[in-house]
Design a protein around this motif. Structure first.
Motif, PDB file in Angstrom:
ATOM      1  N   PRO A 206       0.813  -1.227   0.000  1.00  0.00           N
ATOM      2  CA  PRO A 206       0.000   0.000   0.000  1.00  0.00           C
ATOM      3  C   PRO A 206       0.843   1.272   0.000  1.00  0.00           C
ATOM      4  O   PRO A 206       0.452   2.276  -0.580  1.00  0.00           O
ATOM      5  N   GLU A 207       2.009   1.220   0.651  1.00  0.00           N
ATOM      6  CA  GLU A 207       2.986   2.301   0.522  1.00  0.00           C
ATOM      7  C   GLU A 207       4.137   1.743  -0.319  1.00  0.00           C
ATOM      8  O   GLU A 207       4.741   0.739   0.040  1.00  0.00           O
ATOM      9  N   THR A 224       5.370  -1.796   1.331  1.00  0.00           N
ATOM     10  CA  THR A 224       5.092  -2.262   2.690  1.00  0.00           C
ATOM     11  C   THR A 224       4.181  -3.481   2.729  1.00  0.00           C
ATOM     12  O   THR A 224       3.085  -3.439   3.277  1.00  0.00           O
ATOM     13  N   ALA A 225       4.629  -4.540   2.114  1.00  0.00           N
ATOM     14  CA  ALA A 225       4.031  -5.880   2.296  1.00  0.00           C
ATOM     15  C   ALA A 225       2.605  -5.977   1.788  1.00  0.00           C
ATOM     16  O   ALA A 225       2.224  -5.359   0.802  1.00  0.00           O
ATOM     17  N   GLN A 261      13.721  -9.338  -1.636  1.00  0.00           N
ATOM     18  CA  GLN A 261      13.555  -9.107  -0.201  1.00  0.00           C
ATOM     19  C   GLN A 261      12.111  -9.324   0.199  1.00  0.00           C
ATOM     20  O   GLN A 261      11.201  -8.776  -0.432  1.00  0.00           O
ATOM     21  N   THR A 262      11.878 -10.150   1.217  1.00  0.00           N
ATOM     22  CA  THR A 262      10.536 -10.323   1.766  1.00  0.00           C
ATOM     23  C   THR A 262      10.614 -10.209   3.282  1.00  0.00           C
ATOM     24  O   THR A 262      11.611 -10.593   3.899  1.00  0.00           O
ATOM     25  N   ILE A 263       9.569  -9.706   3.866  1.00  0.00           N
ATOM     26  CA  ILE A 263       9.534  -9.551   5.321  1.00  0.00           C
ATOM     27  C   ILE A 263       9.618 -10.911   6.022  1.00  0.00           C
ATOM     28  O   ILE A 263      10.376 -11.053   6.990  1.00  0.00           O
ATOM     29  N   PRO A 264       8.871 -11.947   5.565  1.00  0.00           N
ATOM     30  CA  PRO A 264       8.977 -13.241   6.260  1.00  0.00           C
ATOM     31  C   PRO A 264      10.393 -13.810   6.284  1.00  0.00           C
ATOM     32  O   PRO A 264      10.798 -14.439   7.262  1.00  0.00           O
TER      33      PRO A 264
END
Length: 288
Positions: A206-207, A224-225, A261-264
């Motif tokens: 969303p951002e 942001t994911a 790059q991923t947050i998990p």
């Protein structure tokens, strides 16, 4: 087909919530049918694939309904209304207008099938705003993928690899359609525009921010994911399977998609993809 005015509204991300809800419902219907077509050759045909998908996604609908009832106590309990889950999920998914994807709700009571069913379900969800309905639907992509990746391997060898291939092919078909409709050139800007269309509708990144280099034919997209990565069971493997859909989109524009790059997997607060030229460019027809 996408008009120029709607295309510009998508670029600026200013579509009304009512339209976003309808677009998400349409996208989900295509998503379920995409998996039905992809699984059918492995499980004995389309009807067998429908039955398998409804069984394996039932856990997602039950979980989502519990969360919905917590937020909207006016929704009926399953003790009082045994078909409540299917009727509510079907109404939220606009199955009256898009019935071809309604089969996924068969295991939880079935989507509305009569005027009385529709009237009851619409009355139950009436207090939910268009924005709330849209936001609920945007969680369904990830929730169903968690259920599929945990349940399908129990009965289907190589299930997750099959899901990845189905996603890649689905993304390539979608991108080829948009490329023809909008006259888009082979360029990272084109790939990012089509990637963002789906991301916007399903609240992914969303951002977000991006950049491209036309001379080098490279680009990146970071943000942001998404609304489902915090759901129980979500992991980096799921990001990879969804990434295959995006990879299919990129391939149609002669780009290779790298989920860098991923947050998990990496932590932090953003996910990033990088686009690089394919060594051997694919044509839209070949990619589709």
């Amino acid at each position: 087909m996408l008009t120029e005015a709607m295309r510009e509204a998508m670029r600026r991300e200013v579509l009304p919530k009512t339209l976003l809800h309808a677009l998400a419902a349409d996208g989900l219907s295509s998503y379920y049918r995409m998996f039905r077509a992809g699984l059918a050759p492995h499980v004995g045909g389309p009807r067998a694939a429908e039955a398998l998908l409804s069984r394996t996604t039932a856990r997602a609908w039950r979980r989502r309904y519990e969360l919905l009832r917590a937020a909207h106590p006016g929704l009926p309990s399953t003790e009082r209304e045994p078909r409540a889950i299917g009727l509510v999920m079907g109404a939220l998914s606009l199955t009256a207008l898009r019935p071809r994807g309604a089969f996924v709700f068969a295991e939880v009571g079935g989507a509305p099938s009569s005027w009385l069913d529709h009237a009851r379900a619409l009355r139950w969800i009436a207090p939910m705003s268009a924005g709330q309905r849209w936001e609920e639907l945007t969680t369904h992509l990830g929730e169903t993928l968690i259920a599929l990746t945990e349940e399908l391997p129990k009965t289907l060898k190589g299930a997750n690899a099959i899901l990845g291939r189905v996603c890649f092919e689905g993304g390539a078909r979608y991108a080829a359609t948009m490329k023809r409709a909008l006259g888009l050139p082979d360029h990272p800007d084109s790939a990012i525009e089509v990637l963002r269309m789906g991301e916007y509708v399903f609240r992914v990144n969303p951002e977000h921010w991006h950049a491209t280099d036309g001379a080098k034919m490279t680009g990146y997209l970071e943000g942001t994911a998404c609304p489902w990565w915090t759901a129980p069971g979500w992991g980096g493997m799921h990001c990879g399977i969804f990434g295959q859909y995006q990879s299919g989109i990129a391939s149609v524009f002669g780009m290779k998609y790298h989920l860098t790059q991923t947050i998990p997997k990496h932590g932090g607060h953003t996910c990033r993809v990088d686009l690089r030229p394919l060594v051997q460019l694919r044509t839209p027809d070949r990619a589709a």
